[in-house]
Design a protein around this motif. Sequence first.
Motif, short mmCIF file in Angstrom:
data_model
loop_
_atom_site.label_atom_id
_atom_site.label_comp_id
_atom_site.label_asym_id
_atom_site.label_seq_id
_atom_site.Cartn_x
_atom_site.Cartn_y
_atom_site.Cartn_z
N LYS A 15 -40.61 -2.33 -53.28
CA LYS A 15 -40.31 -1.41 -54.47
C LYS A 15 -41.15 -0.07 -54.48
O LYS A 15 -41.37 0.34 -53.28
CB LYS A 15 -40.76 -2.30 -55.80
CG LYS A 15 -40.04 -3.75 -55.70
CD LYS A 15 -40.27 -4.40 -57.16
CE LYS A 15 -39.83 -5.84 -56.95
NZ LYS A 15 -39.31 -6.60 -57.96
N GLU A 170 -30.00 -12.77 -56.84
CA GLU A 170 -31.30 -12.54 -57.61
C GLU A 170 -31.10 -12.58 -58.99
O GLU A 170 -30.83 -11.59 -59.87
CB GLU A 170 -31.79 -10.95 -57.39
CG GLU A 170 -32.19 -10.95 -55.97
CD GLU A 170 -33.21 -10.05 -55.68
OE1 GLU A 170 -34.28 -10.33 -54.73
OE2 GLU A 170 -33.27 -8.99 -56.28
N GLY A 176 -39.77 -10.88 -60.73
CA GLY A 176 -41.17 -10.36 -61.19
C GLY A 176 -41.80 -10.90 -62.27
O GLY A 176 -42.54 -10.53 -62.89
N SER A 216 -39.20 -14.28 -57.44
CA SER A 216 -40.33 -14.80 -57.60
C SER A 216 -40.56 -16.24 -56.52
O SER A 216 -41.29 -16.98 -56.56
CB SER A 216 -40.72 -15.45 -58.86
OG SER A 216 -40.77 -14.63 -59.91
C1 PEP Z 1 -37.32 -8.42 -55.72
O1 PEP Z 1 -37.72 -7.29 -56.05
O2 PEP Z 1 -36.15 -8.46 -55.23
C2 PEP Z 1 -37.85 -9.59 -56.04
C3 PEP Z 1 -37.23 -10.75 -56.01
O3 PEP Z 1 -39.02 -9.42 -56.88
P1 PEP Z 1 -40.19 -10.77 -56.99
O4 PEP Z 1 -40.12 -11.61 -55.71
O5 PEP Z 1 -41.48 -10.14 -57.26
O6 PEP Z 1 -39.70 -11.97 -58.08
#
Ligand code: PEP
Length: 255
Positions: A15, A170, A176, A216
Amino acid sequence: MDKAKRKAIIAGNWKMNKTPKEATALLNEIKPLVADADCEVIACVPYVDLAAAIEATAGSNVKIGAENCHWAASGAFTGEISTGMLKEIGVEYVVLGHSERRQYFGETDETVNKRTKAALAAGLKPIVCVGELLWERECNITEEVIARQIKLDLWDVTEDELQNVVIAYEPVWAIGTGKTATAEQAEEVCAFIRAQLAKLYNQEAADAVTIQYGGSMNDANADELLSKVNVDGGLIGGASLVAEKFAAIVKAASK
Ligand code: PEP
């Protein structure tokens, strides 16, 4: 096709974190920890970190990806980056349609599709992100949402090109937030995605596609998530910024 024959891929999505110097330092920490990985290891980093990241990972098994790309070859698109620019410096993967781009930057399935086609045409491997909002899950329309995203995001992508596409499931409510989908929820949707691919292409083509879970995922839950037959890897946000955690996920995917 059995899962063991698909390419397991663990990709970090950094990110908007790390300067070029910090990127080099983190990659130098990660490299020895993942040198024996039996899966593909990728770090998707901010644009300004790409050159430093490619230099830092030269000769290693860590591949570098970008976090977006534009569909036009060049032109009046202030602030955008073309696929040709990424290719020339040695970028191999590109994250497209991440929920943060959809949520904060007006990304739509149409623009994700344009970017995906441009990336494939340039020889980049897109990691196309799909996922439902919490509200959509609560309204019991997860499958409708995912089916629509898969169909539109991959519109006009050929069966040959599909072999260079990675899909990241996702769930937006898990990104996050520390709320991980259960391994069963992840498996259910990843299996649904594969079934959609089989409908749009054919079973053989669908069976060959790497489908990641993201949301996560960390060193504590990776084993269970990655044990599922349709979860072929992970797209990792927060945990990819800590070398030991990222390496532990890579180890889980290498089993
Ligand atoms: C992502 O940014 O694609 C993601 C899955 O973030 P996180 O692992 O922090 O939830």
